[in-house]
Design a protein around this motif. Structure first.
Motif, mmCIF file in Angstrom:
data_model
loop_
_atom_site.group_PDB
_atom_site.id
_atom_site.type_symbol
_atom_site.label_atom_id
_atom_site.label_comp_id
_atom_site.label_asym_id
_atom_site.label_seq_id
_atom_site.Cartn_x
_atom_site.Cartn_y
_atom_site.Cartn_z
ATOM 1 N N GLY A 1 -12.169 -6.728 -1.249
ATOM 2 C CA GLY A 1 -10.837 -6.585 -0.684
ATOM 3 C C GLY A 1 -10.077 -7.900 -0.662
ATOM 4 O O GLY A 1 -8.870 -7.941 -0.919
ATOM 5 N N TRP A 2 -10.779 -8.987 -0.366
ATOM 6 C CA TRP A 2 -10.145 -10.305 -0.344
ATOM 7 C C TRP A 2 -9.695 -10.701 -1.745
ATOM 8 O O TRP A 2 -8.579 -11.188 -1.946
ATOM 9 N N LEU A 3 -10.567 -10.467 -2.734
ATOM 10 C CA LEU A 3 -10.216 -10.789 -4.112
ATOM 11 C C LEU A 3 -9.040 -9.942 -4.593
ATOM 12 O O LEU A 3 -8.119 -10.448 -5.247
ATOM 13 N N ALA A 4 -9.054 -8.650 -4.261
ATOM 14 C CA ALA A 4 -7.975 -7.758 -4.688
ATOM 15 C C ALA A 4 -6.647 -8.177 -4.071
ATOM 16 O O ALA A 4 -5.608 -8.197 -4.742
ATOM 17 N N SER A 5 -6.675 -8.510 -2.791
ATOM 18 C CA SER A 5 -5.455 -8.944 -2.117
ATOM 19 C C SER A 5 -4.907 -10.222 -2.725
ATOM 20 O O SER A 5 -3.703 -10.369 -2.956
ATOM 21 N N ALA A 6 -5.810 -11.164 -3.014
ATOM 22 C CA ALA A 6 -5.380 -12.438 -3.588
ATOM 23 C C ALA A 6 -4.798 -12.269 -4.982
ATOM 24 O O ALA A 6 -3.955 -13.053 -5.417
ATOM 25 N N ALA A 7 -5.245 -11.220 -5.700
ATOM 26 C CA ALA A 7 -4.745 -10.974 -7.050
ATOM 27 C C ALA A 7 -3.399 -10.265 -7.047
ATOM 28 O O ALA A 7 -2.830 -10.004 -8.112
ATOM 29 N N GLY A 8 -2.868 -9.934 -5.864
ATOM 30 C CA GLY A 8 -1.552 -9.317 -5.778
ATOM 31 C C GLY A 8 -1.574 -7.804 -5.785
ATOM 32 O O GLY A 8 -0.568 -7.172 -6.132
ATOM 33 N N THR A 9 -2.683 -7.190 -5.392
ATOM 34 C CA THR A 9 -2.779 -5.732 -5.351
ATOM 35 C C THR A 9 -1.820 -5.157 -4.308
ATOM 36 O O THR A 9 -1.670 -5.711 -3.223
ATOM 37 N N CYS A 10 -1.184 -4.042 -4.660
ATOM 38 C CA CYS A 10 -0.314 -3.334 -3.722
ATOM 39 C C CYS A 10 -1.135 -2.232 -3.047
ATOM 40 O O CYS A 10 -1.642 -1.335 -3.724
ATOM 41 N N PHE A 11 -1.302 -2.301 -1.751
ATOM 42 C CA PHE A 11 -2.117 -1.338 -1.020
ATOM 43 C C PHE A 11 -1.225 -0.273 -0.390
ATOM 44 O O PHE A 11 -0.210 -0.589 0.230
ATOM 45 N N ILE A 12 -1.630 0.994 -0.534
ATOM 46 C CA ILE A 12 -0.870 2.081 0.068
ATOM 47 C C ILE A 12 -1.805 2.945 0.912
ATOM 48 O O ILE A 12 -2.987 3.082 0.615
ATOM 49 N N GLN A 13 -1.261 3.510 1.961
ATOM 50 C CA GLN A 13 -2.013 4.391 2.839
ATOM 51 C C GLN A 13 -2.010 5.786 2.244
ATOM 52 O O GLN A 13 -0.947 6.316 1.899
ATOM 53 N N ARG A 14 -3.187 6.390 2.063
ATOM 54 C CA ARG A 14 -3.271 7.726 1.501
ATOM 55 C C ARG A 14 -2.478 8.710 2.340
ATOM 56 O O ARG A 14 -2.517 8.668 3.566
ATOM 57 N N GLY A 15 -1.717 9.557 1.659
ATOM 58 C CA GLY A 15 -0.917 10.541 2.363
ATOM 59 C C GLY A 15 0.502 10.065 2.640
ATOM 60 O O GLY A 15 1.320 10.807 3.150
ATOM 61 N N GLN A 16 0.792 8.793 2.276
ATOM 62 C CA GLN A 16 2.133 8.266 2.500
ATOM 63 C C GLN A 16 2.783 7.856 1.184
ATOM 64 O O GLN A 16 3.601 6.958 1.128
ATOM 65 N N GLY A 17 2.366 8.536 0.105
ATOM 66 C CA GLY A 17 2.856 8.174 -1.212
ATOM 67 C C GLY A 17 4.342 8.373 -1.398
ATOM 68 O O GLY A 17 4.927 7.824 -2.311
ATOM 69 N N THR A 18 4.996 9.174 -0.544
ATOM 70 C CA THR A 18 6.424 9.399 -0.700
ATOM 71 C C THR A 18 7.243 8.564 0.276
ATOM 72 O O THR A 18 8.452 8.674 0.324
ATOM 73 N N SER A 19 6.596 7.748 1.085
ATOM 74 C CA SER A 19 7.318 6.974 2.084
ATOM 75 C C SER A 19 8.214 5.943 1.418
ATOM 76 O O SER A 19 7.898 5.410 0.355
ATOM 77 N N SER A 20 9.335 5.668 2.073
ATOM 78 C CA SER A 20 10.273 4.695 1.526
ATOM 79 C C SER A 20 9.669 3.306 1.486
ATOM 80 O O SER A 20 9.986 2.506 0.606
ATOM 81 N N THR A 21 8.758 3.002 2.423
ATOM 82 C CA THR A 21 8.135 1.686 2.441
ATOM 83 C C THR A 21 7.310 1.458 1.185
ATOM 84 O O THR A 21 7.408 0.405 0.543
ATOM 85 N N VAL A 22 6.497 2.438 0.811
ATOM 86 C CA VAL A 22 5.685 2.324 -0.400
ATOM 87 C C VAL A 22 6.571 2.243 -1.618
ATOM 88 O O VAL A 22 6.369 1.410 -2.509
ATOM 89 N N GLN A 23 7.584 3.110 -1.676
ATOM 90 C CA GLN A 23 8.468 3.120 -2.827
ATOM 91 C C GLN A 23 9.197 1.789 -2.963
ATOM 92 O O GLN A 23 9.324 1.245 -4.069
ATOM 93 N N ASP A 24 9.654 1.240 -1.870
ATOM 94 C CA ASP A 24 10.335 -0.059 -1.912
ATOM 95 C C ASP A 24 9.390 -1.152 -2.385
ATOM 96 O O ASP A 24 9.797 -2.067 -3.106
ATOM 97 N N GLN A 25 8.126 -1.059 -1.967
ATOM 98 C CA GLN A 25 7.134 -2.053 -2.373
ATOM 99 C C GLN A 25 6.931 -2.025 -3.887
ATOM 100 O O GLN A 25 6.921 -3.068 -4.551
ATOM 101 N N LEU A 26 6.784 -0.828 -4.429
ATOM 102 C CA LEU A 26 6.586 -0.696 -5.866
ATOM 103 C C LEU A 26 7.828 -1.125 -6.640
ATOM 104 O O LEU A 26 7.731 -1.825 -7.657
ATOM 105 N N ASN A 27 8.987 -0.709 -6.154
ATOM 106 C CA ASN A 27 10.232 -1.104 -6.804
ATOM 107 C C ASN A 27 10.382 -2.617 -6.818
ATOM 108 O O ASN A 27 10.848 -3.213 -7.799
ATOM 109 N N GLY A 28 9.979 -3.255 -5.714
ATOM 110 C CA GLY A 28 10.099 -4.702 -5.610
ATOM 111 C C GLY A 28 9.221 -5.424 -6.610
ATOM 112 O O GLY A 28 9.627 -6.432 -7.200
#
Length: 268
Positions: A113-140
């Motif tokens: 998890g530490w390595l993935a985070s350091a590599a810039g992985t975008c983490f999303i909470q399962r079941g919230q794939g349509t949330s504006s927060t996740v979408q904004d993160q991916l768009n960014g």
């Protein structure tokens, strides 16, 4: 299985090499965090270069022989791939500077998890794939000129099929006005579908790694398929087109296996 296994001394040497290389990766993470404080404007580029270098050398330690068909896009794109194993992240991340989309639980995995985070992985909470927060993160991520890899099945399979690609998050490519890059990944041993590489059912990471290190070389095929124009399709059309391309190159009939369907594991 015995015929394809290596001896215990070789397996132990590989294990020591992996542990040592993970230790090197943790040192690189510390260095990247220091650079984040000192030169934040330059850290992302340097981090991506270090990540690719680290992954390429990890592949040399693991019993993997990677062959690439096609060319990774030289422009920002949303990569959409089938998902067989945690090894997908290793082999795809070594091909180009990319970020990955992962379930939030991975952030809490020891070391990984530490390595993935350091590599810039975008983490999303399962079941919230349509949330504006996740979408904004991916768009960014895409708007900043960084390619993103998405395992659109949402699960891993044994490589005998490709489950339906979920179209919800593909709208990020449309909104960011970047093309969609379908990618197909296959693991083979002696010309047949490999049974060691898939990370499925209730498998556990350390046990899977131990089995992998005891295997002779596995052939990994990566296919970069023709880019899809995200501006010409809606998200569901993108998902279907990418899915069809991946199924075709893998020789699967709409993702259906001739054998009994394997159980799947939540995507990493």
């Amino acid at each position: 299985m015995a015929a394809r296994s290596v001896g215990m001394p070789r397996r132990l040497v590989r294990l020591c090499a992996v542990i040592g290389w993970i230790g090197c990766g943790l040192l690189l993470v510390c260095w990247a965090q220091l650079m984040q404080w000192l030169m934040p404007a330059q850290v992302d580029l340097q981090r991506q270069k270090l990540t690719r270098w680290w992954l390429r050398n990890l592949i040399r330690i693991l019993p993997l022989r990677v062959s690439v068909h096609g060319t990774a896009p030289g422009q920002t794109a949303l990569w959409v791939s089938n998902h067989v194993s945690w090894l997908d992240i290793v082999v795809l991340g070594a091909q180009a500077p990319v970020h990955f989309l992962s379930k939030a639980e991975v952030r809490n995995w020891p070391v990984i998890g530490w390595l993935a985070s350091a590599a810039g992985t975008c983490f999303i909470q399962r079941g919230q794939g349509t949330s504006s927060t996740v979408q904004d993160q991916l768009n960014g991520v895409l708007a900043a000129g960084r390619s993103l890899v998405m395992f659109a099945e949402g699960t891993t399979t044994a490589g005998d099929r490709v489950r339906t690609f979920r179209g919800r998050l593909l709208s990020a490519a449309i909104e960011a006005r970047v093309p969609t890059q379908p990618v197909a990944v296959a693991y083979r041993y002696a010309g047949q579908r490999d049974a060691v590489a898939p990370f499925i059912d209730d498998d556990e990471f350390s046990q899977h790694l131990w089995r992998l290190l005891g295997s002779r070389d596995i052939d990994v095929e990566i296919h970069f398929l023709p880019l899809l124009d995200s501006s010409a399709l809606n998200r569901n059309q993108l998902a279907r087109s990418a899915h069809a391309s991946v199924c075709q190159v893998l020789g699967l009939d709409d993702g259906k296996s001739a054998s009994e369907p394997a159980e799947v594991k939540a995507a990493a």
